[in-house]
Design an enzyme around this catalytic site. Structure first.
Site, PDB file in Angstrom:
ATOM      1  N   LYS A  29       0.782  -1.224   0.000  1.00 39.10           N
ATOM      2  CA  LYS A  29       0.000   0.000   0.000  1.00 39.10           C
ATOM      3  C   LYS A  29       0.821   1.286   0.000  1.00 39.10           C
ATOM      4  CE  LYS A  29      -4.265  -0.531  -0.217  1.00 39.10           C
ATOM      5  NZ  LYS A  29      -5.329   0.396  -0.568  1.00 39.10           N
ATOM      6  N   ASP A  79      -8.256   0.205   6.795  1.00 45.70           N
ATOM      7  CA  ASP A  79      -8.297  -1.028   7.582  1.00 45.70           C
ATOM      8  C   ASP A  79      -6.951  -1.265   8.254  1.00 45.70           C
ATOM      9  OD1 ASP A  79      -6.514  -3.211   6.088  1.00 45.70           O
ATOM     10  OD2 ASP A  79      -7.319  -1.766   4.692  1.00 45.70           O
TER      11      ASP A  79
END
Ligand SMILES: Cc1ncc(COP(=O)(O)O)c(C=O)c1O
Length: 409
Positions: free
Chosen positions: A79, A126
């Site tokens: 990410k 998340d």
């Protein structure tokens, strides 16, 4: 063609790809620019590509390649590639310069800091995206405030705090946590760095998606070094930003003969599947708690930039249950012969878990045949995270949590 196998909590939808216009923002030149930026970051190293030769031979396919993002910048997930590129582009925009004309050293230097001051970056996550943003903010001398959905694992919260960010765990699902981050940004003059898009908020999410191309470029370059070209690419989706970037880049790179793309999601958060099967070309949201062990994929609203690509180019869309991801974790951690072991988290392992279903069980043989997963197939997977929730990882690996469903071979 829609296949439903209720006893195994499995649905797949296969279509002829529509072959729309090649996505412009994901060209090879754009990927090279992004890659040049990432190469300047401290401790940049390409992540490994695991070539699972013995597994491929047992499952009767031509090759299984797993791009392993678990060691990426010591942050355990891909990410950060998106977050760091987007933050750098935002800083350049503030400075009125192009990233191509400058370099990382200038962006972290005194002059740049004096000119733009200290910004606060905010996001909902998340875990993995927030960790990437917190890391990028720390590297680039900015502040970060991160909102997390309910049930966020303690380890994931701590991993974000470790980079100096303020973290608030909310009682909201992912999509509502995104809305909260936007409201707080409006009220406080912060910058939203979100890994999904909506009408009027597209520039930063596009940069984030472009940032992901580094992973994909590395993977196909590494395959090329092993004399292999992907015939099938399995990629998992939350909002579909990652999958959109992967598909967008590979359609550009292999224009004449793109691979078959298979998009995978958890049963309770399958918004790309819902959009593909709706057949009207529009993105469709799914709502509710989005309950799944694949926390990174627990998103109910498609990213519209990703959706435009995911509508047109994939061959298959699959939604499946927790046990598929858990099987993938067990298989990757227990390699055959001299294949390398791969530490995969719940959102990283679902592709290999899916291939086990397709390769090993008669109930899935029609899906396998339709997707042409055979001895000539060279399959590329993305293990997008390591064991970011180590407690659950051990429960799955040591104690067999989410066991495989027993089914005829
Ligand atoms: C580990 C992991 N894999 C895959 C994804 C899916 O990415 P996207 O939401 O862009 O579909 C995420 C998203 O957070 C993730 O954390």
């Amino acid at each position: 063609m829609l296949t439903e196998i209720p006893e195994y909590q499995f649905k797949s939808f296969v279509q002829e790809p529509r072959k729309g216009a090649v996505p412009q923002n994901f060209s090879e030149e754009a990927a090279d620019r992004v890659h040049r930026f990432h190469q300047q970051l401290p401790n940049y190293n390409p992540t490994p590509l695991a070539n699972l030769r013995n597994l491929a031979s047992v499952w009767g396919v031509g090759g299984i390649f797993v791009k392993d993002e678990s060691p990426r910048f010591d942050l355990q997930a891909f990410k950060v590639l998106g977050g760091s590129y987007a933050v750098a582009r935002l800083i350049c925009k503030k400075l009125g310069i192009s990233l191509d004309e400058t370099d990382y050293a200038y962006l972290v230097g005194d002059e740049a800091r004096r000119r733009i001051g200290r910004m606060t970056l905010t996001s909902a996550t998340d875990g993995n995206h927030g960790r990437g943003i917190a890391w990028a903010a720390q590297q680039l001398g900015q502040d970060a405030v991160i909102y997390m959905p309910k049930g966020a694992a303690a380890s994931r919260v701590e991993n974000i705090r470790a980079h100096g960010a303020r973290v608030e765990v909310t009682d909201l699902n992912y999509d509502d946590a995104v809305r909260l981050a936007c409201r707080m940004a409006d009220e406080n003059g912060w910058h939203v760095i979100q890994d999904t898009a909506w009408e009027g908020y597209e520039e930063i999410p596009l940069w984030i998606m472009q940032g992901y191309m580094t992973m994909c470029k590395e993977a196909v370059d590494q395959m090329a070094a092993a004399d292999a070209v992907p015939t099938h690419v399995f990629v998992q989706a939350g909002v579909g930003a990652l999958a959109g970037a992967v598909v967008g880049y590979l359609v550009n790179r292999f224009r004449e003969c793109p691979p078959r793309f298979i998009i995978m999601e958890p049963n309770n958060a399958a918004c790309i599947f819902a959009s593909a099967t709706a057949g009207d070309g529009k993105p469709h949201a799914v709502t509710g708690d989005l309950d799944t062990i694949m926390a990174g994929l627990a998103c109910g609203e498609p990213n519209p930039i990703g959706w435009e690509i995911l509508r047109d180019f994939p061959t298959g869309y699959v939604r499946c249950d927790n046990y598929v991801a858990a099987n993938g974790i067990r298989i990757l951690a227990n390699p055959l012969g001299n294949d390398p072991a791969v530490e995969a988290g719940e959102s990283g392992s679902v592709g290999i878990g899916l291939l086990e279903l397709l390769a090993g069980h008669s109930a899935f043989k029609d899906v396998r045949r339709t997707l042409k997963i055979d001895a000539d197939a060279k399959l590329l997977f993305f293990n997008t995270e390591g064991a970011t929730d180590p407690v659950n990882y051990r429960e799955i690996l040591w104690y067999g949590k989410y066991p495989a469903v027993s089914m005829p071979r």
